[in-house]
Scaffold this motif. Structure first.
Motif, short mmCIF file in Angstrom:
data_model
loop_
_atom_site.label_atom_id
_atom_site.label_comp_id
_atom_site.label_asym_id
_atom_site.label_seq_id
_atom_site.Cartn_x
_atom_site.Cartn_y
_atom_site.Cartn_z
N ASP A 216 -21.64 6.87 17.71
CA ASP A 216 -22.09 6.70 16.53
C ASP A 216 -22.04 7.85 15.55
OD1 ASP A 216 -25.26 6.53 17.89
OD2 ASP A 216 -24.01 8.23 17.83
N HIS A 217 -20.66 8.35 15.52
CA HIS A 217 -20.13 9.80 14.86
C HIS A 217 -19.88 9.08 13.23
CE1 HIS A 217 -18.17 13.03 13.46
NE2 HIS A 217 -18.19 13.70 14.61
N PRO A 218 -20.32 9.95 12.44
CA PRO A 218 -20.06 9.31 11.18
C PRO A 218 -18.71 9.26 10.61
CG PRO A 218 -21.09 11.66 11.07
CD PRO A 218 -21.16 11.04 12.38
N TYR A 219 -17.74 10.16 11.38
CA TYR A 219 -16.31 10.16 10.91
C TYR A 219 -15.32 9.34 11.90
CZ TYR A 219 -17.94 14.22 8.20
OH TYR A 219 -18.64 14.92 7.44
N ALA A 220 -16.18 8.44 12.70
CA ALA A 220 -15.27 7.95 13.80
C ALA A 220 -14.26 6.80 13.21
CB ALA A 220 -16.23 7.02 14.57
N ASP A 221 -14.56 6.13 12.28
CA ASP A 221 -13.51 5.16 11.72
C ASP A 221 -12.45 6.00 11.25
OD1 ASP A 221 -14.90 2.95 12.78
OD2 ASP A 221 -15.86 2.56 10.75
N ALA A 222 -12.61 6.84 10.40
CA ALA A 222 -11.93 7.74 9.62
C ALA A 222 -10.75 8.46 10.67
CB ALA A 222 -12.32 8.90 8.55
N ARG A 223 -11.53 9.04 11.86
CA ARG A 223 -10.57 9.64 12.75
C ARG A 223 -9.84 8.62 13.52
NH1 ARG A 223 -7.39 12.32 15.16
NH2 ARG A 223 -7.27 11.98 17.50
N PHE A 224 -10.16 7.47 13.90
CA PHE A 224 -9.24 6.41 14.58
C PHE A 224 -8.03 6.24 13.55
CE2 PHE A 224 -13.38 5.42 16.83
CZ PHE A 224 -13.30 6.42 17.70
N LYS A 225 -8.37 6.02 12.21
CA LYS A 225 -7.41 5.91 11.38
C LYS A 225 -6.27 6.99 11.22
CE LYS A 225 -6.95 4.28 6.72
NZ LYS A 225 -7.64 4.58 5.50
N GLN A 226 -7.01 8.15 11.21
CA GLN A 226 -6.15 9.60 11.20
C GLN A 226 -5.18 9.53 12.36
OE1 GLN A 226 -8.19 12.97 12.29
NE2 GLN A 226 -7.02 14.22 11.11
N HIS A 258 -11.66 19.49 17.52
CA HIS A 258 -12.67 20.33 17.55
C HIS A 258 -13.71 20.16 16.40
CE1 HIS A 258 -11.84 22.86 21.06
NE2 HIS A 258 -10.67 22.09 21.03
N ALA A 259 -13.14 19.78 15.07
CA ALA A 259 -14.06 19.27 14.09
C ALA A 259 -15.17 18.42 14.46
CB ALA A 259 -13.30 19.20 12.77
N LEU A 260 -14.44 17.28 15.11
CA LEU A 260 -15.67 16.15 15.71
C LEU A 260 -16.61 16.79 16.21
CD1 LEU A 260 -12.48 13.57 16.26
CD2 LEU A 260 -14.27 13.42 14.45
N MET A 261 -16.14 17.76 17.41
CA MET A 261 -17.42 18.23 18.16
C MET A 261 -18.57 18.92 17.34
SD MET A 261 -14.96 19.78 21.11
CE MET A 261 -13.83 18.92 21.95
N MET A 262 -17.81 19.50 16.31
CA MET A 262 -18.59 20.37 15.40
C MET A 262 -19.58 19.49 14.58
SD MET A 262 -16.62 23.68 14.53
CE MET A 262 -14.96 23.75 15.01
N SER A 263 -19.05 18.29 14.14
CA SER A 263 -19.88 17.47 13.27
C SER A 263 -20.54 16.51 14.13
CB SER A 263 -19.03 16.99 12.25
OG SER A 263 -17.64 16.56 12.97
N SER A 264 -20.52 16.51 15.51
CA SER A 264 -21.35 15.54 16.15
C SER A 264 -22.85 15.41 16.12
CB SER A 264 -20.92 15.36 17.68
OG SER A 264 -19.59 15.29 18.00
N ASN A 265 -23.44 14.76 16.61
CA ASN A 265 -24.97 14.82 16.56
C ASN A 265 -25.44 14.58 18.06
OD1 ASN A 265 -27.65 15.19 16.00
ND2 ASN A 265 -27.77 13.27 14.89
N PRO A 266 -25.97 15.68 18.74
CA PRO A 266 -25.82 17.06 18.48
C PRO A 266 -24.44 17.59 18.30
CG PRO A 266 -26.40 16.74 20.71
CD PRO A 266 -26.39 15.45 20.15
N SER A 267 -24.40 18.66 17.63
CA SER A 267 -23.10 19.34 17.36
C SER A 267 -23.01 20.36 18.73
CB SER A 267 -23.21 20.12 16.11
OG SER A 267 -23.90 21.28 16.11
#
Ligand code: PMV
Length: 345
Positions: A216-226, A258-267
Motif C-alpha cells: 500500500d505504498h502511495p507511489y506503487a503504481d507510478a513505480r511499476f509504470k516507471q 531507495h526512495a521507495l524505502m524512504m517513502s514507505s510507511n514505516p520509512s
C-alpha cells in the motif's frame, strides 16, 4: 546408496529492479539483471534413502552448522516438493559455501537458491534416470528458485537476464526468467562490476519486509509504470550503445528503489553516509573525465560500479585514490559479467 551433486551458481545485480510482488512470488514489474562471474555459491547435495528417526535435512555453511539458514532451506524444499517429488523419499545432506567473503554484504540468496534449485533438479533427473531437455531444465530450476527468492530466478542464466511479463517479448514470464537474447552493443558486453563495500552489517529491514511495504505504498503504481518505461528505454540503449543514457536509467532505478524505502510507511534507509559521499565522488569523477561509469545499488548500502573492461585501469586508480577510504576495511570486490551456473559434479 548415496549420491552427490554439486552446482555453482552466481549472484546477479539488477539494472531494472524488482520491488513489489503479488501472488506467489510474482513480480509487479519485469526486471533485468546482469549475472556475475566471481560472486558464486557452491552447493553440494548428497542424498540417500530416508531412514526412520533421521532428520530430513542436514545442512552446513562453510563447514559449520547454521540453523537459521537450514530452516530457510527446509521451507524452500517443502515449497518445491511438487516439482521435485524425490525430495520426500530421501535424506538430504547439503553443504554450501560462497566465493565472496561471508561479511561482504553481497546478497547471497540469489546464488544460493538458484544453486540449490539446480541440485534438486539434477537429483530428480538422476533418480528418474532421464535427462530433461536443457531449456526445460533451466526453466524449471528458474521457476523453483523464484520461490526461494525472486531475484534467484534470474541467476540460472548468464549475461543479461529478464524476469517478468514484458510486452513484445513473447517468451517472457512472471514465473521464470529467460536469457536476454536481443542485440547487445559491444560496449555492454563483458561489463565490469566493482562492488564497493560500504558496510557489511545485516540489514535492519529484510527484502521480504520491503516488498511487503509496496503493497500500500502511495507511489506503487507510478513505480511499476516507471520500471516498465525504464525497461523499454534500457532495451533500446543495450542495442544502440548510448552509455550516457544507460547511466541515467540505471542510476534512476537504484535511487528510485531507495526512495521507495524512504517513502514507505514505516520509512527506512539502507543508505549509509558513505554511500552518498561515494556517489558524489563517482559523479564528480565522471564529470571530470567523461568516463562511462554507472553506479547501482541493491537493497543495501554497497555500491556496484559498472563500466566497460577497457576502462578498468582508470577506474581502479580512481577507487584507490578517492573511494577506498570510504569502504569498510577498504574492501572492494572485482567482479563482472558471468556466463551463468556450472555443474561441478
Ligand atoms: O529477491 P528478493 O526478494 O531478495 O528481492 C530482491 C530485490 C532487489 O535486489 C532490491 C532488486 C532485484 O531485482 O534484485
Amino acid at each position: 546408496m548415496e549420491n552427490t551433486i554439486i552446482w555453482e551458481s552466481p549472484s546477479n545485480i539488477a539494472l531494472i529492479k524488482y520491488w513489489g510482488k503479488m501472488g506467489v512470488q510474482l513480480p509487479c514489474n519485469p526486471s533485468l539483471s546482469m549475472s556475475l562471474k566471481e560472486s558464486v555459491s557452491r552447493f553440494e547435495l548428497t542424498y540417500s534413502p530416508k531412514k526412520a528417526g533421521e532428520p530430513d535435512l542436514i545442512y552446513a555453511f562453510e563447514g559449520k552448522e547454521n540453523k537459521a539458514f537450514e530452516k530457510k532451506l527446509s521451507k524452500f524444499i517443502a515449497a518445491v516438493s511438487n516439482d521435485v517429488p524425490c525430495v520426500t523419499k530421501y535424506q538430504l545432506k547439503i553443504s554450501s559455501s560462497n566465493t565472496f567473503p561471508h561479511s561482504a554484504g553481497i546478497a547471497s540468496s540469489a546464488s544460493a537458491m538458484s544453486a540449490l534449485a539446480l541440485c534438486l533438479c539434477s537429483m530428480q533427473e538422476a533418480i528418474d534416470e532421464m535427462e530433461m531437455p536443457k531449456d526445460f531444465f533451466l526453466k524449471k530450476a528458474s521457476e523453483m528458485a523464484r520461490l526461494g527468492s525472486g531475484s534467484a530466478s534470474r541467476s540460472l542464466f548468464g549475461e543479461y537476464v529478464i524476469w517478468g511479463d514484458l510486452e513484445g517479448l513473447s517468451n517472457s514470464s512472471n514465473y521464470f526468467a529467460i536469457p536476454y537474447e536481443k542485440t547487445i552493443h559491444p560496449i555492454f558486453e563483458n561489463l565490469q562490476d566493482t562492488i564497493l563495500m560500504i558496510d557489511s552489517s545485516p540489514k535492519k529491514v529484510s527484502s521480504t519486509a520491503g516488498h511487503e511495504l509496496m503493497n500500500d505504498h502511495p507511489y506503487a503504481d507510478a513505480r511499476f509504470k516507471q520500471a516498465r518505461q525504464n525497461m523499454a528505454d534500457l532495451i533500446d540503449v543495450l542495442a544502440n550503445g548510448d552509455f550516457n543514457r544507460f547511466i541515467q536509467i540505471v542510476e534512476n532505478e537504484a535511487l528510485s528503489l531507495h526512495a521507495l524505502m524512504m517513502s514507505s510507511n514505516p520509512s527506512y534507509t539502507l543508505f549509509k553516509p558513505n554511500t552518498l559521499i561515494a556517489i558524489e565522488r563517482i559523479k564528480d569523477f565522471r564529470n571530470k573525465t567523461g568516463l562511462p561509469i554507472a553506479f547501482t545499488l541493491d537493497a543495501g548500502p554497497n555500491i556496484h560500479l559498472l563500466y566497460p573492461k577497457a576502462e578498468e585501469k582508470l577506474v581502479q586508480s580512481f577507487i584507490k585514490q578517492e573511494i577506498v577510504e570510504l569502504l569498510e576495511d577498504g574492501v572492494y570486490i572485482q567482479d563482472g559479467m558471468g556466463n551463468g551456473p556450472k555443474r561441478i559434479k
